[in-house]
Write an enzyme that holds these catalytic residues in place. Structure first.
Site, mmCIF file in Angstrom:
data_model
loop_
_atom_site.group_PDB
_atom_site.id
_atom_site.type_symbol
_atom_site.label_atom_id
_atom_site.label_comp_id
_atom_site.label_asym_id
_atom_site.label_seq_id
_atom_site.Cartn_x
_atom_site.Cartn_y
_atom_site.Cartn_z
ATOM 1 N N CYS A 105 2.437 5.178 -6.764
ATOM 2 C CA CYS A 105 1.442 4.333 -6.092
ATOM 3 C C CYS A 105 0.243 4.055 -6.996
ATOM 4 O O CYS A 105 -0.264 2.935 -7.033
ATOM 5 C CB CYS A 105 0.911 4.995 -4.822
ATOM 6 S SG CYS A 105 2.112 5.938 -3.893
ATOM 7 N N ASP A 106 -0.248 5.078 -7.697
ATOM 8 C CA ASP A 106 -1.542 4.960 -8.380
ATOM 9 C C ASP A 106 -1.449 4.892 -9.904
ATOM 10 O O ASP A 106 -2.466 4.659 -10.572
ATOM 11 C CB ASP A 106 -2.439 6.154 -7.998
ATOM 12 C CG ASP A 106 -2.684 6.209 -6.493
ATOM 13 O OD1 ASP A 106 -2.678 5.129 -5.872
ATOM 14 O OD2 ASP A 106 -2.869 7.308 -5.954
ATOM 15 N N CYS B 248 0.429 10.626 -5.871
ATOM 16 C CA CYS B 248 1.532 9.678 -5.942
ATOM 17 C C CYS B 248 1.435 8.843 -7.225
ATOM 18 O O CYS B 248 0.683 7.869 -7.284
ATOM 19 C CB CYS B 248 1.518 8.773 -4.710
ATOM 20 S SG CYS B 248 2.824 7.546 -4.756
#
Ligand code: NAP
Length: 304
Positions: free
Chosen positions: A133-134, A130
């Protein structure tokens, strides 16, 4: 006894909940982890009619709030089995058992992995699925994205705004994703396309330091020195638990009509988990509406 039991709280399941509730039916949604499905990983949605631009997370959150406000019940348990007993559908979660008149399978898809040694062990140590997200953890660092679909192209564009350098590794020499996205990528100075290539080895311990890739045409190997590996190679259906209740095709998709019906009485399906040509946010939402109205009509006709 619920009227409609929906398995999966992604865009298809949540759209089904809206249409079920507005048809006056009681609705319960089962979700193993958190609402939203795959769309929460999309940084920007730009192709949903009527909304010029919105993040996947915001879109999913708005939808979830809408569903909750309308009165849907949400059960955070994994549906492990569905079966019909004495004309009543049962959803069994391992913890509890729920009864209903109809079921809508809206299980979506789960991420595909590369199948490399240590891939799972290195999640959180450089391997991610992701970028939204990261991505921030890799500011000013060098990363690689693997894949050639819209997700991989979008991830590479997103990461190129933060990272020093982004490699995009794809197993062919043309992309499955939209041309508009590949054009943006090709114009980025800090992006290098590594085509006709597949990843063969994750390097580094305890953190990722590189990805060895092999050119499938020349067999030549090369190590990309990266701190992050973003895997974006598509998704696969996760309907194994329901194969006794409904027919699945060879790839595991629920066999369905365009009216979101299945061969099983009282069992409907919506979104990416079913057999269909176009798997998009818009078609997932459309499926939700179609499936919920079909379920509502079924209840009316069968007076169950
Ligand atoms: P996808 O379109 O299925 O693409 C998966 C990519 O990964 C393909 O390029 C495929 O290569 C490659 N791949 C598959 N298995 C691989 C493996 N084992 N090793 C290396 N590469 C592998 O998946 P997606 O990009 O996640 O998109 C899923 C759906 O969501 C699509 O319909 C997409 O259009 C949609 N989507 C839409 C948006 C948007 O509209 N904004 C954003 C994201 C996703 P091949 O091409 O060689 O098969």
């Amino acid at each position: 006894m619920y009227d409609i039991m929906i398995i999966g709280a992604g865009p298809a399941g949540m759209s089904a909940a809206i249409y079920g509730l507005r048809a006056g039916r009681s609705v319960v949604m089962f979700e193993e982890k958190s609402y939203g499905g795959q769309i929460v990983n999309t940084p920007e949605i730009e192709n949903y009619p009527g909304i010029a631009k919105v993040s996947g997370f915001k879109f999913a959150t708005n939808l979830f709030n809408q569903v909750k406000d309308l009165g849907a019940e949400v059960v955070y348990e994994k549906a492990e089995k569905i079966e019909k007993e004495n004309n009543v559908w049962k959803v069994k979660t391992g913890k509890n058992e729920y009864d209903g008149k109809t079921v809508i399978l809206a299980t979506g898809l789960k991420r595909r992995t590369l199948g490399l040694e240590r891939e799972e062990a290195m999640i959180g140590a450089g391997v991610s699925y992701c970028a939204t997200c990261d991505g921030m953890f890799f500011r000013n660092r060098t990363v690689v994205v693997v894949g050639g679909g819209n997700t991989a192209l979008e991830d590479a564009i997103f990461l190129s705004n933060y990272c020093a350098k982004v490699y995009l590794v794809h197993r062919r020499d043309s992309f499955r994703g939209e041309q508009k996205l590949s054009k943006i990528l090709q114009e980025k100075e800090n992006v290098e396309l590594v085509l006709d290539s597949v990843p063969v080895e994750i390097q580094g311990e305890p953190m990722v330091t590189g990805l060895k890739v092999k050119n499938v045409k020349t067999n030549e190997e090369r190590v990309l020195e990266v701190q992050g590996i973003f895997v974006a190679v598509g998704q696969i259906p996760e309907n194994e638990n329901f194969k006794e209740a409904v027919e699945l095709d060879d790839h595991g998709y629920v066999v369905a009509t365009e009216a979101c019906t299945t061969e099983t009485d009282g069992l409907f399906t919506a979104g990416d988990c079913r057999t269909k040509e176009v798997r998009q946010l818009t078609t997932a939402a459309a499926d939700g509406a179609v499936a919920a109205l079909a379920a509502s009509k079924y209840i009316e006709e069968h007076e169950v």
